[in-house]
Every structure is written in structure tokens, then in C-alpha cells.
Design an enzyme around this catalytic site. Structure first.
Site, short mmCIF file in Angstrom:
data_model
loop_
_atom_site.label_atom_id
_atom_site.label_comp_id
_atom_site.label_asym_id
_atom_site.label_seq_id
_atom_site.Cartn_x
_atom_site.Cartn_y
_atom_site.Cartn_z
N SER A 88 4.69 -11.10 -0.17
CA SER A 88 4.05 -10.14 -1.07
C SER A 88 2.84 -9.48 -0.40
CB SER A 88 3.68 -10.84 -2.39
OG SER A 88 3.25 -9.93 -3.36
N ASP A 99 -15.15 5.57 1.59
CA ASP A 99 -15.12 5.38 3.04
C ASP A 99 -14.49 4.05 3.44
OD1 ASP A 99 -17.23 4.00 1.91
OD2 ASP A 99 -18.58 4.27 3.62
N HIS A 102 11.08 -11.00 -6.81
CA HIS A 102 9.91 -10.98 -5.93
C HIS A 102 9.53 -12.38 -5.44
CE1 HIS A 102 6.29 -9.08 -4.30
NE2 HIS A 102 5.58 -10.08 -4.80
#
Length: 516
Positions: A215, A438, A491
Site C-alpha cells: 500500500s 513548497d 487491497h
């Protein structure tokens, strides 16, 4: 305890002596000679650790600390384990001025293989903000991996025993801005730097190791391929191939995932149609409560939109449908006295909080959207994208109109920092992170296109967390990657499939399985 009588200035040149020539002759050695050579290398590694301990290193408070401390071997059924602690810079870009944090890693081998020369495999945990599993016996993928590897389970920084950032520990930082600045050092780029710090100190001759990323650990694995491929022998990814575009890719992720979330809701209610009315009744009860919800045991509040958050675990993992259904079976207290007011059961409220693990792992919520950011802010991406689908996901309206109430998926919303008590102290800091622009890069497209490290990836066709279409886009930009596309697992396939998923991926790399 190993004692060193010579001064460090005499020992260190000896320890830095190049033993690479031994690797070239290792193939000619007998098994007994190979074992002795490996024990010698392990002893030299231990000497290095002691030397590191003898040379003063200081954190921001002036306390001296060892760079690496290894514990003694101990056992769980079928496995031998050894704990390691490393002192690493908080900020790798400013090592000298940076304070230090502790990183915990657990080394695991099969019983009887403590002294055998074996390649290393480093496991990168999913998340963000979750520690590695704690093995209780030899089982699952760890049992399979230990047939040929030394497995290293590293608690990612801020989790488990790696200077954990808990609701209580983070409150030591009083300024929201300082906390936000501190948290910027807990993304995949720093996690990869930690892994490299450990590799060169733990693996004999600092040889490359195999990495297995599950994951979010797979996201870290792709960051590893981008910036430190020299440390990698091969990479296995399970349900974890990230979008790698510039800016913040969270918007594209959530837009793509909403389609699969709706599909998972449809499958759930088809399996358990009786839950349609139960969920509607709970939503109506919560909406009509005095505060728009009911108090939770921890001091938070359960609202209709909070109830929808159960989809995160309930809709996307193996046995999640069943667990969710059985939870709703016990949603209401029985009426023991005629005329007593209807109320949601304490069982249901406690189970809800056990599913939502922010009390123990708040980083998941705080850093969730920043894992998608490169040079751009997230600006609460999931919240903005959900607004485009609100006609389908408005729980109160759905209950009034007699429609199934849809659960949400892997998404974090700003209102959680009001409704979840454990997250309330970090509302301002998380807002600063959501506005931060940023963010440094997490991936290098050029390096990935020129990748030479063997990579095999399990891609789950109906993965609710990592969108199949986006995975295919990224995979096309990683040279040499081999994909195993399957709908056999969800998953959580690495955990649920025992050793099968791990074995299949290793087979793709060693020629035992079809390459494509």
C-alpha cells in the site's frame, strides 16, 4: 559485551578495510567456510556498532547517544527476532544542525538461521502513519519470506517504537507552525532515507537488499527507486503504485476513486440489503440528536458524515463487508422498560472507535493528503472533490428519500478535526500542511524511466484505495516493471493470501512464473 581495547582512531581504519574481494571468492567456499565468513562479517558489524557507541554523538539537547544498538535474539513460535534501534537525523538535508530521532527495526529469521548468510528483505508498511506488524508466530508472508531472507520490519518514523507521534507526544510542541514544520519530515522521502541509513549499517558490506512495499509502503518503494536505486536488489509492490505527476495528484486520485467507492457500496448493499434501513435509521437518529450527533466514549461525536467514514475499512478489505454487517446488527440497545428512549448501543459506539484508529495513529489523518504533494498544496482535496458528488453522498438527504446511504472511502476531511477528539489539538497544524505549497519531490520521472532494478507488482483490479487506471498510467513510466493483475484479492491481499502473493511476485522475478 564485546570489549575494544584499542583507541577508535586505530580501530576504524581496520573496520573500513575493503572486504569486497571476499564476495568474489565466496562461490568457491564450502558451506562451513561460508558460514564462518558470514559470522566474521556479523562480528565486524557488531564491532562497528560498538565503535559508533564509543564516539560521542549528541542530539539537540546535548545528550550523547549511540548510532546503532542491536538487542539479543529472542523467540516467538517458529521465528527468531532481534531488535535494532538507530539514531537518525530528523532532517537529512541539514544533518549537522538537525535533532535526532530514533528508528526501530526488527530483524526476523527462521529458527536456526540466526548465523546463516542470507540476503535481506526490508518491509515497508502501509499507511501513512502505521507501524509494522508484530509477529506472534511463523505464518503468512513472513513465514514464506523467511525461507530465503532475513526480514527487516522497520517502524516508519513517527510510528510504533520510532519516536512515535501520538496525540499526547505531539502536544509537547506548542506552536502549530513548529509542529507543521516538524511533520514535514515524516513523508516517503525521509522514510527512504531512514531505510538507507539502516541498510548500510545492518547489511554486511552494505549490499543492496530486496524491498517489499504494501500500500503506502509501495509508494515509498517507488520513491526508493527514484532516489536510491543503488540500495535495491529488487522491489516487490503490493497494492501500492502511486500517481507520480507533478503538483498535487490527490484530486485525480479522489476523482478516480469515487467511481469504485460507489461500486463497493452497491456490492455491500446487494450482499446485505437489510442494512439499508438500519443505516438510514441511524443517520436519521444522529441528525435529529441535539448536537447533530451522539457522544463517543472518547469524547468526540458521531455524526452522519462520521458514520459514513466506516467505509474506509468496511468496503475495501477482505471480510470488511461481514465485519460491517455484524457491527450494524448490534447498533441499537434493546428496550428493557416500556417507553424508554431509543439509543445507539455502547457496543456500536465502542466498535466504531476501534475501527477509527486516530487515538493511536493520528499521523494517518494529519499527513494523508501530503503524501500526494510535490510542489503544490492539497487544499483539502477530498473535501473539495466530494462536493462534486454531494448529491449521492449526502447521508441525511439519502435517508429522507429512502435511498441507500453511501459510505466514503480512504479520504480525510477537515471536519474530522472538530469531531474526533484525538485530532482536535492538531487542527491548526494540519490546516497549515493543507496550505503548504513548497513540498519537495517524491519521485524522479527520469530515474524511473531508466530504472534497472527488477520490479514486480501485485495490482488488485477492484482496489478501492489505489485506482487501477492510475496504477496502469504510472506502471507505464517505470522501466522493467512486471504487473500481476488479479481480482482474486482485495487491497489486503498480502495479509490475506498467506504466502501466495509474496511467492507469486518472487516467482515473476526469478523466472518461476510468467513474466507478464
Amino acid at each position: 559485551m564485546l570489549k575494544i581495547h584499542a583507541p577508535p582512531n586505530l580501530i576504524k581504519p581496520l573496520l573500513s578495510f575493503d572486504l569486497s574481494f571476499l564476495s568474489s571468492i565466496s562461490a568457491t567456499l564450502s558451506p562451513l567456510q561460508s558460514a564462518r565468513l558470514h559470522r566474521f562479517r556479523l562480528r565486524r558489524t557488531s564491532i562497528r556498532a560498538v565503535v559508533a557507541m564509543s564516539i560521542p554523538k549528541f542530539d539537540s539537547t546535548g545528550q550523547s547517544m549511540p548510532e546503532h544498538v542491536a538487542g539479543n535474539w529472542y523467540s516467538v513460535p517458529g521465528l527468531r527476532l532481534r531488535d535494532h534501534r538507530f539514531m537518525v537525523p530528523l532532517d537529512y538535508k541539514n544533518r549537522e544542525a538537525s535533532s535526532k530521532i530514533s528508528i526501530f527495526a526488527r530483524e526476523i529469521v527462521a529458527v536456526g538461521k540466526e548465523e546463516q548468510p542470507m540476503p535481506y528483505l526490508s518491509y515497508l508498511q502501509g499507511g501513512p502513519g502505521f507501524e509494522c506488524p508484530r509477529p506472534t508466530e511463523a505464518s503468512g508472508w513472513i513465514l514464506k519470506a523467511c525461507e530465503e531472507f532475513r526480514v527487516v520490519l522497520m517502524d516508519q518514523r513517527g510510528t510504533g517504537l520510532s519516536t512515535p507521534l501520538t496525540p499526547s507526544s505531539m502536544q509537547q510542541i506548542k506552536s502549530a507552525q513548529k509542529l507543521a514544520d516538524y511533520l514535514t519530515h515524516f513523508r516517503a522521502d525521509s522514510i527512504v532515507n531512514d531505510a538507507e541509513f539502516i541498510r548500510v549499517r545492518l547489511v554486511p558490506e552494505a549490499r543492496p537488499w530486496t524491498v517489499l512495499g504494501q500500500s503506502y509502503g509501495g509508494f515509498c518503494g517507488v520513491t526508493y527507486l527514484s532516489f536510491a536505486p543503488q540500495g535495491l536488489k529488487q522491489v516487490l509492490l503490493t497494492g501500492g503504485i502511486p500517481p507520480i505527476g507533478d503538483g498535487c495528484t490527490a484530486d485525480s486520485v479522489y476523482r478516480a476513486c469515487f467511481e469504485q467507492i460507489i461500486h463497493q457500496n452497491e456490492k455491500y448493499y446487494k450482499r446485505f440489503p437489510q442494512d439499508i434501513e438500519i443505516v438510514q435509521d441511524i443517520v436519521t437518529f444522529l441528525a435529529e440528536s441535539e448536537a447533530g450527533g451522539v457522544p463517543l466514549p472518547s469524547g468526540g461525536i458521531l455524526t452522519p458524515r462520521g458514520l459514513q467514514f466506516l467505509g474506509l475499512s468496511g468496503l475495501g478489505s477482505s471480510a470488511g463487508f461481514e465485519r460491517l454487517h455484524y457491527m450494524f446488527e448490534r447498533a441499537w440497545d434493546p428496550i428493557l422498560v416500556p417507553g424508554a428512549p431509543k439509543q445507539i448501543s455502547s457496543y456500536f459506539l465502542n466498535t466504531y472507535e476501534n475501527w477509527v484508529s486516530f487515538d493511536t495513529n493520528p499521523l494517518y489523518a494529519i499527513l494523508h493528503e501530503s503524501i500526494y504533494c510535490q510542489g503544490a498544496s492539497s487544499r483539502w482535496s477530498a473535501h473539495r472533490v466530494r462536493a462534486d458528488h454531494e448529491s449521492k453522498f449526502d447521508a441525511i438527504k439519502a435517508a429522507k428519500e429512502g435511498r441507500p446511504v453511501l459510505f466514503t472511502g480512504e479520504m480525510i476531511f477537515p471536519w474530522m478535526f472538530d469531531e474526533v477528539k484525538a485530532l482536535r489539538p492538531f487542527k491548526e497544524a494540519t490546516q497549515l500542511l493543507a496550505e503548504k505549497e513548497d513540498w519537495p519531490p517524491l519521485y524522479d520521472g527520469t530515474a524511473l524511466k531508466n530504472n534497472k532494478v527488477p520490479v514486480a507488482a501485485a495490482v488488485y483490479y477492484e482496489d478501492m484505495y489505489v485506482n487501477f487506471k492510475l496504477v496502469k498510467e504510472t506502471a507505464s513510466q517505470i522501466a522493467g516493471i512486471r504487473l500481476w493483475i488479479t481480482n482474486e484479492y482485495m487491497h489486503s491481499g498480502l495479509r490475506d493470501g498467506g504466502g501466495q502473493v509474496f511467492d507469486h511476485l518472487m516467482g515473476m522475478l526469478n523466472g518461476k512464473k510468467p513474466l507478464f
